[in-house]
Design a protein around this motif. Structure first.
Motif, PDB file in Angstrom:
ATOM      1  N   VAL A   1       0.824  -1.205   0.000  1.00 44.84           N
ATOM      2  CA  VAL A   1       0.000   0.000   0.000  1.00 44.84           C
ATOM      3  C   VAL A   1       0.859   1.256   0.000  1.00 44.84           C
ATOM      4  N   SER A   2       2.082   1.160   0.501  1.00 47.94           N
ATOM      5  CA  SER A   2       2.874   2.360   0.732  1.00 47.94           C
ATOM      6  C   SER A   2       3.682   2.827  -0.484  1.00 47.94           C
ATOM      7  N   SER A   3       3.505   2.222  -1.665  1.00 47.69           N
ATOM      8  CA  SER A   3       4.222   2.704  -2.835  1.00 47.69           C
ATOM      9  C   SER A   3       3.318   2.700  -4.064  1.00 47.69           C
TER      10      SER A   3
ATOM     11  N   PHE B   1       5.732  12.295  -5.035  1.00 50.99           N
ATOM     12  CA  PHE B   1       6.607  11.132  -5.090  1.00 50.99           C
ATOM     13  C   PHE B   1       7.192  10.866  -3.713  1.00 50.99           C
ATOM     14  N   HIS B   2       7.273   9.595  -3.352  1.00 56.04           N
ATOM     15  CA  HIS B   2       7.796   9.185  -2.052  1.00 56.04           C
ATOM     16  C   HIS B   2       8.808   8.059  -2.243  1.00 56.04           C
ATOM     17  N   VAL B   3       9.656   7.865  -1.240  1.00 59.75           N
ATOM     18  CA  VAL B   3      10.602   6.759  -1.252  1.00 59.75           C
ATOM     19  C   VAL B   3       9.804   5.462  -1.389  1.00 59.75           C
ATOM     20  N   GLY B   4      10.251   4.602  -2.278  1.00 54.21           N
ATOM     21  CA  GLY B   4       9.567   3.335  -2.527  1.00 54.21           C
ATOM     22  C   GLY B   4       8.695   3.365  -3.771  1.00 54.21           C
ATOM     23  N   ASP B   5       8.338   4.561  -4.243  1.00 55.23           N
ATOM     24  CA  ASP B   5       7.552   4.668  -5.467  1.00 55.23           C
ATOM     25  C   ASP B   5       8.402   4.234  -6.659  1.00 55.23           C
ATOM     26  N   VAL B   6       7.719   3.941  -7.764  1.00 55.22           N
ATOM     27  CA  VAL B   6       8.387   3.462  -8.966  1.00 55.22           C
ATOM     28  C   VAL B   6       8.062   4.396 -10.122  1.00 55.22           C
ATOM     29  N   LEU B   7       9.076   4.757 -10.903  1.00 51.57           N
ATOM     30  CA  LEU B   7       8.895   5.534 -12.124  1.00 51.57           C
ATOM     31  C   LEU B   7       9.017   4.582 -13.302  1.00 51.57           C
TER      32      LEU B   7
ATOM     33  N   LYS C   1      22.326   5.344 -17.544  1.00 54.81           N
ATOM     34  CA  LYS C   1      21.735   5.435 -18.874  1.00 54.81           C
ATOM     35  C   LYS C   1      20.904   4.181 -19.131  1.00 54.81           C
ATOM     36  N   PHE C   2      19.694   4.375 -19.657  1.00 50.58           N
ATOM     37  CA  PHE C   2      18.789   3.268 -19.943  1.00 50.58           C
ATOM     38  C   PHE C   2      18.294   3.403 -21.375  1.00 50.58           C
ATOM     39  N   GLU C   3      18.272   2.271 -22.107  1.00 57.04           N
ATOM     40  CA  GLU C   3      17.862   2.297 -23.509  1.00 57.04           C
ATOM     41  C   GLU C   3      16.922   1.142 -23.848  1.00 57.04           C
ATOM     42  N   ASP C   4      16.311   0.526 -22.867  1.00 57.06           N
ATOM     43  CA  ASP C   4      15.521  -0.679 -23.101  1.00 57.06           C
ATOM     44  C   ASP C   4      14.090  -0.432 -23.569  1.00 57.06           C
ATOM     45  N   GLY C   5      13.621   0.801 -23.542  1.00 58.70           N
ATOM     46  CA  GLY C   5      12.266   1.126 -23.984  1.00 58.70           C
ATOM     47  C   GLY C   5      11.210   0.986 -22.907  1.00 58.70           C
ATOM     48  N   ASN C   6      11.529   0.288 -21.840  1.00 58.65           N
ATOM     49  CA  ASN C   6      10.614   0.099 -20.705  1.00 58.65           C
ATOM     50  C   ASN C   6      11.431   0.159 -19.424  1.00 58.65           C
ATOM     51  N   THR C   7      11.818   1.344 -19.049  1.00 58.62           N
ATOM     52  CA  THR C   7      12.696   1.524 -17.896  1.00 58.62           C
ATOM     53  C   THR C   7      11.869   1.691 -16.626  1.00 58.62           C
ATOM     54  N   VAL C   8      12.183   0.884 -15.625  1.00 57.61           N
ATOM     55  CA  VAL C   8      11.496   0.927 -14.342  1.00 57.61           C
ATOM     56  C   VAL C   8      12.537   1.270 -13.277  1.00 57.61           C
ATOM     57  N   LEU C   9      12.301   2.369 -12.556  1.00 61.14           N
ATOM     58  CA  LEU C   9      13.242   2.838 -11.538  1.00 61.14           C
ATOM     59  C   LEU C   9      12.528   2.980 -10.205  1.00 61.14           C
ATOM     60  N   ARG C  10      13.051   2.342  -9.173  1.00 59.45           N
ATOM     61  CA  ARG C  10      12.492   2.462  -7.816  1.00 59.45           C
ATOM     62  C   ARG C  10      13.215   3.590  -7.102  1.00 59.45           C
ATOM     63  N   ILE C  11      12.464   4.497  -6.517  1.00 57.47           N
ATOM     64  CA  ILE C  11      13.033   5.643  -5.795  1.00 57.47           C
ATOM     65  C   ILE C  11      13.496   5.154  -4.428  1.00 57.47           C
ATOM     66  N   ASP C  12      14.786   5.372  -4.124  1.00 60.79           N
ATOM     67  CA  ASP C  12      15.335   4.834  -2.880  1.00 60.79           C
ATOM     68  C   ASP C  12      15.750   5.902  -1.861  1.00 60.79           C
TER      69      ASP C  12
ATOM     70  N   LEU D   1       7.095   4.165   7.116  1.00 57.52           N
ATOM     71  CA  LEU D   1       5.823   3.596   6.709  1.00 57.52           C
ATOM     72  C   LEU D   1       4.788   4.691   6.488  1.00 57.52           C
ATOM     73  N   SER D   2       3.882   4.453   5.568  1.00 54.95           N
ATOM     74  CA  SER D   2       2.826   5.410   5.294  1.00 54.95           C
ATOM     75  C   SER D   2       1.747   5.308   6.370  1.00 54.95           C
ATOM     76  N   VAL D   3       0.801   6.233   6.338  1.00 57.75           N
ATOM     77  CA  VAL D   3      -0.304   6.246   7.295  1.00 57.75           C
ATOM     78  C   VAL D   3      -1.088   4.941   7.205  1.00 57.75           C
ATOM     79  N   ALA D   4      -1.313   4.452   5.984  1.00 60.61           N
ATOM     80  CA  ALA D   4      -2.035   3.193   5.813  1.00 60.61           C
ATOM     81  C   ALA D   4      -1.268   2.049   6.476  1.00 60.61           C
ATOM     82  N   SER D   5       0.047   2.068   6.387  1.00 61.93           N
ATOM     83  CA  SER D   5       0.851   1.016   6.997  1.00 61.93           C
ATOM     84  C   SER D   5       0.728   1.064   8.524  1.00 61.93           C
TER      85      SER D   5
END
Length: 195
Positions: free
Chosen positions: A29-31, A63-69, A97-108, A174-178
């Protein structure tokens, strides 16, 4: 008929399973996952004159830590850069550098993240993004003035990123929901113990 110790052991098994499920739900729930640029994805704005500016898109989100772009693109790239390279559209020295066309980055971590296209002319046309990851703790103070106000170059001081799951010593809050789900788990523990 089962003995009282077997019944108690069974109740503890149910309790442990419930706490585990609540913990897993709290973490999920927190991301959130954000598709950069919304439905249009990561494209050269010059191709689509009506395209919304990426930074205007980012201003509409928190945006928060744990979210994904998630960057979706074709025949392009995503460069993670520092402030100066972002500002001046310098593609020669990216942090990542990312060139895969579907880049997923987790914010840490919290703070600013800078992204530009690696294709010639795309950054100058507006294919660049800065996001601010919200501070999740009252212990961390925000700067009193912006880099431009205090004469700083604006470089945020981070020159490397660790894209992937947070490390075991991460300070993710942890988020409020957590917190709510953790309290609910505690109530269930008390309920099972006194039954």
């Amino acid at each position: 008929m089962a003995s009282p110790s077997v019944t108690k052991l069974f109740n503890y098994g149910i309790l442990l399973s419930t706490v585990l499920i609540i913990t897993l739900v709290a973490v999920s729930v927190s991301s959130f996952q954000f598709q950069v640029g919304g439905d249009r994805g990561w494209i050269n704005p010059a191709v689509n004159e009506t395209a919304e500016d990426y930074n205007k898109w980012a201003e509409k989100n928190r945006f928060h830590v744990g979210d994904v772009l998630y960057f979706e693109y074709q025949n392009d790239s995503v460069l993670v850069v520092n402030y100066t390279d972002y500002r001046d559209c310098i593609v020669s020295n990216p942090i990542s550098k990312f060139e895969d066309g579907n880049t997923v980055l987790r914010i840490d971590r919290y703070g600013f993240f800078y992204f530009i296209s690696g294709q010639p002319g795309h950054c100058d046309a507006g294919q660049k993004l800065v996001i601010r990851v919200m501070v999740q703790s009252a212990e961390v103070q925000t700067p009193a003035s912006s880099p431009k106000e205090n004469g700083d170059s604006g470089d945020d001081g981070w020159d490397s990123f660790n894209w992937g799951p947070p490390s075991m010593n991460s300070t993710i809050k942890l988020s409020v929901a957590s917190y709510f789900l953790t309290i609910l788990g505690g109530v269930l523990v008390i309920f099972y113990v006194f039954m």
